[in-house]
Design an enzyme around this catalytic site. Structure first.
Site, mmCIF file in Angstrom:
data_model
loop_
_atom_site.group_PDB
_atom_site.id
_atom_site.type_symbol
_atom_site.label_atom_id
_atom_site.label_comp_id
_atom_site.label_asym_id
_atom_site.label_seq_id
_atom_site.Cartn_x
_atom_site.Cartn_y
_atom_site.Cartn_z
ATOM 1 N N GLY A 94 -78.598 -16.311 -36.923
ATOM 2 C CA GLY A 94 -79.251 -16.426 -38.200
ATOM 3 C C GLY A 94 -80.751 -17.761 -38.093
ATOM 4 N N THR A 95 -79.884 -18.293 -36.599
ATOM 5 C CA THR A 95 -81.710 -18.856 -36.686
ATOM 6 C C THR A 95 -82.839 -18.653 -37.086
ATOM 7 O OG1 THR A 95 -80.334 -20.772 -35.583
ATOM 8 C CG2 THR A 95 -82.306 -20.637 -35.519
ATOM 9 N N ASN A 133 -71.435 -24.555 -43.707
ATOM 10 C CA ASN A 133 -71.008 -24.850 -43.064
ATOM 11 C C ASN A 133 -70.231 -26.066 -42.603
ATOM 12 O OD1 ASN A 133 -73.845 -25.556 -41.965
ATOM 13 N ND2 ASN A 133 -73.044 -25.410 -40.334
ATOM 14 N N GLN A 152 -72.271 -17.738 -42.955
ATOM 15 C CA GLN A 152 -70.886 -18.056 -43.563
ATOM 16 C C GLN A 152 -70.724 -17.165 -44.369
ATOM 17 O OE1 GLN A 152 -69.075 -19.832 -42.236
ATOM 18 N NE2 GLN A 152 -70.784 -20.961 -40.082
ATOM 19 N N HIS A 169 -71.763 -13.180 -35.144
ATOM 20 C CA HIS A 169 -70.741 -13.370 -34.116
ATOM 21 C C HIS A 169 -69.864 -14.787 -35.223
ATOM 22 C CE1 HIS A 169 -72.291 -18.236 -34.120
ATOM 23 N NE2 HIS A 169 -73.520 -17.627 -34.390
ATOM 24 N N THR A 198 -87.798 -4.352 -26.877
ATOM 25 C CA THR A 198 -86.776 -2.636 -26.740
ATOM 26 C C THR A 198 -85.332 -3.773 -28.145
ATOM 27 O OG1 THR A 198 -87.719 -2.331 -25.221
ATOM 28 C CG2 THR A 198 -85.304 -1.517 -25.106
ATOM 29 N N CYS A 251 -72.815 -26.239 -34.360
ATOM 30 C CA CYS A 251 -74.065 -26.108 -33.771
ATOM 31 C C CYS A 251 -75.259 -26.270 -32.778
ATOM 32 C CB CYS A 251 -74.659 -24.585 -34.918
ATOM 33 S SG CYS A 251 -73.938 -23.455 -35.925
HETATM 34 C C1 LIG Z 1 -74.532 -21.501 -42.382
HETATM 35 C C2 LIG Z 1 -75.106 -21.892 -41.000
HETATM 36 N N1 LIG Z 1 -76.760 -21.261 -40.823
HETATM 37 C C3 LIG Z 1 -77.163 -20.993 -39.620
HETATM 38 C C4 LIG Z 1 -76.623 -21.085 -38.639
HETATM 39 C C5 LIG Z 1 -77.300 -20.490 -36.745
HETATM 40 O O1 LIG Z 1 -76.746 -19.196 -36.344
HETATM 41 P P1 LIG Z 1 -76.514 -18.785 -35.045
HETATM 42 O O2 LIG Z 1 -76.075 -19.522 -34.332
HETATM 43 O O3 LIG Z 1 -76.606 -17.588 -35.084
HETATM 44 O O4 LIG Z 1 -78.246 -18.773 -35.054
HETATM 45 C C6 LIG Z 1 -75.130 -21.324 -38.447
HETATM 46 C C7 LIG Z 1 -74.247 -21.880 -37.316
HETATM 47 O O5 LIG Z 1 -74.395 -21.279 -36.503
HETATM 48 C C8 LIG Z 1 -73.964 -21.641 -40.227
HETATM 49 O O6 LIG Z 1 -73.645 -22.395 -39.744
#
Ligand SMILES: Cc1ncc(COP(=O)(O)O)c(C=O)c1O
Length: 374
Positions: free
Chosen positions: A71-72, A152, A180, A202, A238, A327
């Site tokens: 997500g990030t 979240n 989410q 995840h 890769t 997070c």
């Molecule tokens: C709404 C939301 N955006 C982004 C993220 C970040 O995703 P990631 O951990 O896969 O980088 C999270 C939680 O981890 C999240 O709850």
């Protein structure tokens, strides 16, 4: 001690069926997808099949799905590309976005090349759609609107269709952090006017470090990572073959069981809420007037000398829940989301978030313990 895991909005355990699908790609089928011989062709096929599976489930074309590390990365890419490649000079977002959006917007806001603004929220954290429209109407700049599909921490949902239509009307780029909701809700991208969405494996029993960025075919963005030209030149390196295969399998399982899981998990949430109301005087819940994620119950406990240490006490008793966003570092800096609701600070927020692996027995045990602790 048997631990109780109520922090599924932070991450979920891997589904054993997903693991079984991934394992061959860690062992016998180890080829580099860029290699032209059979080992490579096998893993290339696995990746492209995974892409087709994901695209079919989300109602888009395989060419619109890019595999990422989560997500990030997807959020960062969408925002940065909107500024660099799509000409956006103003960003409209909300104060309750995940830090992967907020800190990215802040960063580009500081470079001086883009201006930023927050959309108004009501007391439950819902976007004020009239304010959003007004902001879009009043700015002459090319806008990026980045608003999360579901929060979240408190679970409040966005009317993603409505925002997409507003963005279309005012020719704005629309990105939605769907971390989410993908894997929990049925999303049909062919019905939405959205340019980018982000998701992470995840959060729905897939592997960590896997995600997607959906990029609508009407826009073209350039790479941030240069090298061998993987992911149709957008993201060199890769590929994480077993992660990609695992992401697609997890999404497939989540989609096939969506209605059953939604009902089961939603009932756990209702059950816990009722139990807490009965057991703990003064308990209340965030966003209780609006529809929220069926996976998230955000409870407010009256602040007392004991409840201030509630999360720690729960942990000591083997109950895993979260105060704000899990997070970040784990250090309790107070939640920017709860702060944005302007409710004061005479309560302690605990987020319980559920998955298909949780049971009512676990809820009984947790509520019993909570009653003791408060
Ligand atoms: C709404 C939301 N955006 C982004 C993220 C970040 O995703 P990631 O951990 O896969 O980088 C999270 C939680 O981890 C999240 O709850």
């Amino acid at each position: 001690m048997n631990r109780i895991y109520f922090d599924n909005a932070a991450t979920t355990p891997l589904d054993p069926e997903v693991l079984a699908t991934m394992l061959p790609y860690m062992q016998a089928q180890f080829g580099n997808p860029s290699s032209i011989y059979s080992y490579g062709r096998e893993t290339r096929l696995a990746i492209e099949n995974a892409r087709k599976t994901v695209a079919k489930i989300l109602g888009c074309k395989p060419g619109e799905i890019f595999f990422t590390s989560g997500g990030t990365e997807s959020n960062n890419t969408a925002i940065a590309a909107s500024i660099r490649d799509l000409g956006c000079t103003h960003i409209i977002t909300s104060p309750i976005e995940h830090h992967a959006v907020l800190h990215t917007v802040e960063h580009y806001g500081k470079t001086g090349n883009v201006t930023t603004s927050f959309v108004k929220l009501n007391n439950d954290g819902e976007v004020d759609y009239n304010d959003l429209e007004q902001q879009l109407q009043q700015t002459a700049q090319k806008c990026l609107v980045t608003l999360m599909h579901a929060n979240n921490e408190i679970g409040v949902l966005l009317d993603i269709k409505r925002v997409g239509e507003l963005c279309k009307k005012y020719d704005a780029i629309f990105h939605s952090d769907c971390v989410q909701t993908v894997g929990h809700y049925l999303i049909n991208l062919s019905e939405l006017h959205v340019h980018f969405i982000s998701a992470a494996g995840h959060k729905f029993h897939g592997p960590k470090g896997t995600g997607i960025l959906y990029v609508n075919e009407s826009i073209r963005i350039k790479p941030f990572i240069f090298g061998g030209g993987q992911e149709r030149n957008l993201r060199a390196g890769t590929e994480n073959v077993y992660g990609i295969v695992g992401f697609a399998k997890a999404l497939e399982i989540a989609t096939a069981n969506q209605a059953i899981d939604k009902e089961y998990i939603g009932n756990l949430k209702i059950y816990m809420r009722a139990k807490l109301e009965k057991a703990i005087p003064g308990v209340s819940f965030h966003c209780s007037n609006v529809e929220t994620l069926y996976t998230v119950l955000s409870a407010c406990f009256p602040k007392t000398s004991r409840s201030e240490f509630l999360l720690m006490s729960l942990d000591i008793n083997g109950i895993c829940a979260s105060g704000g966003s899990a997070c970040s570092s784990g250090a309790d800096q107070g939640s920017h989301v709860i702060q944005a609701l302007n409710k004061g600070d005479d309560f302690v927020t605990v987020r319980f978030s559920f998955s298909k692996y949780n049971t009512t027995d676990e809820i009984d045990a947790a509520v019993h313990k909570l009653k003791d602790l408060i």
